[in-house]
Each structure stands twice: as structure tokens, then as C-alpha cells.
Design a protein around this motif. Structure first.
Motif, PDB file in Angstrom:
ATOM      1  N   ASP A 230     -18.698  77.252 -20.202  1.00  0.00           N
ATOM      2  CA  ASP A 230     -17.454  76.855 -19.944  1.00  0.00           C
ATOM      3  C   ASP A 230     -17.183  75.735 -19.440  1.00  0.00           C
ATOM      4  O   ASP A 230     -16.302  74.829 -19.772  1.00  0.00           O
ATOM      5  N   GLU A 231     -17.951  75.249 -18.432  1.00  0.00           N
ATOM      6  CA  GLU A 231     -17.927  73.944 -17.810  1.00  0.00           C
ATOM      7  C   GLU A 231     -17.933  72.814 -18.872  1.00  0.00           C
ATOM      8  O   GLU A 231     -17.164  71.742 -18.925  1.00  0.00           O
TER       9      GLU A 231
ATOM     10  N   GLN B 124     -15.146  72.533 -21.222  1.00  0.00           N
ATOM     11  CA  GLN B 124     -13.946  71.847 -20.595  1.00  0.00           C
ATOM     12  C   GLN B 124     -14.012  70.338 -20.595  1.00  0.00           C
ATOM     13  O   GLN B 124     -13.136  69.675 -20.997  1.00  0.00           O
TER      14      GLN B 124
ATOM     15  N   LYS C 110     -13.624  68.838 -24.154  1.00  0.00           N
ATOM     16  CA  LYS C 110     -12.533  68.731 -24.574  1.00  0.00           C
ATOM     17  C   LYS C 110     -11.893  67.563 -24.153  1.00  0.00           C
ATOM     18  O   LYS C 110     -11.064  66.881 -24.611  1.00  0.00           O
TER      19      LYS C 110
END
Ligand code: ADP
Ligand code: MG
Length: 244
Positions: free
Chosen positions: A112-113, A116, A119
């Protein structure tokens, strides 16, 4: 000091390609290396990243001392990102997978990190919409920007760029150089090899001019381009019709 090189010597067989190199790069400093083809620019960058064995001298990366028999390159390569002329993305992996591979497998960070962060960088280089694309669906300039993002997502302390626009069509060189100029504004510490003289002048805090394996001149960009003090630099600059 992010990078400090002391008395670095490098040979290929009996041919000495780096002769007593001394160089310092401070936090947030952008150092551009210029010099004729074959003078040792790529070899120097490759030594900093452990891709070449050195004969003698020391390289300090954030106070970690590297000498001839250094072994812990995996650790160093996480701090030092490198982007080459050819983008070397994995063709069978999407943009997202290309970017996440290193942070996931080498750094063991949370997906997830990483996503992020990926992106965020893709947004900054104008390629957020390409996150699920495959390399074959991208132009050369886009691939090179992705290669830069991939490197940035490892959170490097220092970025090395080796003629990253040399293989690109002239009209797309700009889009890649813009990304590097923006990184400079954000305070990224960088060591850049380029033949784009206008870009070198705009991005550099310091110019290092090499010839025949040696650093011949270290200067401010303004002084280097307006009034280089070495004869060899003058001769080199005369080969370019650069506009700034
Ligand atoms: P630059 O990047 O400035 O064009 P390089 O660092 O690629 O220069 O090359 C410096 C010198 O080392 C050149 O004389 C080149 O021919 C030689 N060289 C580069 N790579 C190798 C290698 N793998 N084996 C032997 N000689 C090499
Ligand atoms: Mg080279």
C-alpha cells in the motif's frame, strides 16, 4: 556529505580509465559531469554503484566507506539510484509491477505504501494514467520517465543519471529533462552525465569536466560555460552549438 570520492583508481586490464578521481557531492547538490566520449564518465558512475571493481581509493556514501573489497552493495544500491541511457524496464511487467518490484522484494516494504508513493511520482512526471500500461505501449520518453520513477520509489539519497536522453528523439528529450529539473528544485542530490549543454548549465550547481580518466576542471556552471580555465574544456565546448 552524501558522496565523497578519494583517490579513486580504476583499470580495465592494464588500461587505467580513472586516474586519481576526487569528488564531493553535498546534500541537495546537483553535479554535472561533462567530457568527451570515452573519458570515463560512465565508468565513474558504475564504480559508485558497485557495478565495477575498483583498484584503489575510497568512496564514501553517507559516511559508509567503500574500498576495494567492499561486499555490501545491496545496501548501497538502495541509497543510490541509477538511470541509464536504455531504460531496461521488464517488458512482461506493467508499469506498476516494474515500479513496485524493488521496494517489495529488496526493501520488503508494504504494498500500500509503495503504491501510494508510486502514484505520487507518476503524477509528478505526468504519467499517472499509464500505471497499468506495459512498456511496449509507451514511447521512449515515457519509458525513461517510468525508469526514473522506479528508481525514485526506492527512496534513494543520491541519483545517478547516465546520458538518459541520449537514445531519445530530439522532440521528447525535453520531457525527460523537465523531470530532472523538477527533481533538482525539490532538493534531490544528483550526479548527472549529459551532453545537453543548455540543460547542464540550467540544472548544475557544479560542473566537473573530465578528460582521459581525470577530472580536469571543477567550476560553477556560469564560469565553466563563459570562461573555462582549462584548454581542454574550451576545446570541448567549441564542439557544441548550445543555446541557453
Ligand atoms: P564515457 O562514458 O566517458 O564515454 P566510459 O566510462 O564508457 O567513457 O569508458 C572509459 C574508457 O574505458 C574507454 O576507453 C572505454 O573504451 C573503456 N571501457 C569501458 N568499458 C570497458 C570494459 N567493460 N572493458 C574494457 N574497457 C572498457
Ligand atoms: Mg558513457
Amino acid at each position: 556529505m552524501i558522496l565523497k570520492i578519494e583517490n579513486l583508481q580504476k583499470f580495465y586490464g592494464t588500461h587505467q580509465v580513472l586516474k586519481d578521481i576526487n569528488l564531493e557531492v553535498k546534500q541537495s547538490e546537483v553535479v554535472v559531469i561533462l567530457g568527451p566520449s570515452g573519458c570515463g564518465k560512465s565508468t565513474l558512475l558504475r564504480c559508485i554503484n558497485g557495478l565495477e571493481e575498483i583498484k584503489d581509493g575510497s568512496i564514501y556514501i553517507e559516511n559508509e566507506k567503500i574500498t576495494k573489497d567492499f561486499k555490501e552493495w545491496t545496501k548501497i544500491r538502495q541509497k543510490v539510484g541509477m538511470v541509464f541511457q536504455s531504460y531496461e524496464l521488464f517488458e512482461h511487467l506493467s508499469v506498476k509491477e516494474n515500479i513496485c518490484l524493488g521496494p517489495l522484494k529488496v526493501q520488503k516494504r508494504k504494498k500500500d505504501e509503495i503504491l501510494q508513493e508510486a502514484k505520487m511520482w507518476l503524477e509528478k512526471v505526468g504519467l499517472a494514467h499509464k500505471i497499468d500500461a506495459y512498456p511496449r505501449q509507451l514511447s521512449g520518453g515515457q519509458k525513461q520517465r517510468i525508469a526514473i520513477v522506479r528508481s525514485l520509489c526506492m527512496n534513494p539519497k543520491l541519483m545517478l543519471f547516465d546520458e538518459v536522453t541520449a537514445a531519445l528523439d530530439p522532440e521528447i528529450v525535453r520531457e525527460v529533462l523537465e523531470v530532472i529539473l523538477n527533481l533538482a528544485k525539490e532538493g534531490m542530490t544528483m550526479l548527472i552525465v549529459t551532453h545537453e549543454m543548455g540543460f547542464a548549465k540550467a540544472v548544475a550547481d557544479k560542473i566537473v569536466f573530465m578528460d582521459e580518466g581525470q577530472i580536469v576542471e571543477t567550476n560553477t556552471p556560469k564560469a565553466f560555460f563563459e570562461n573555462p580555465h582549462s584548454k581542454r574544456a574550451k576545446k570541448f565546448l567549441n564542439l557544441f552549438d548550445y543555446h541557453t
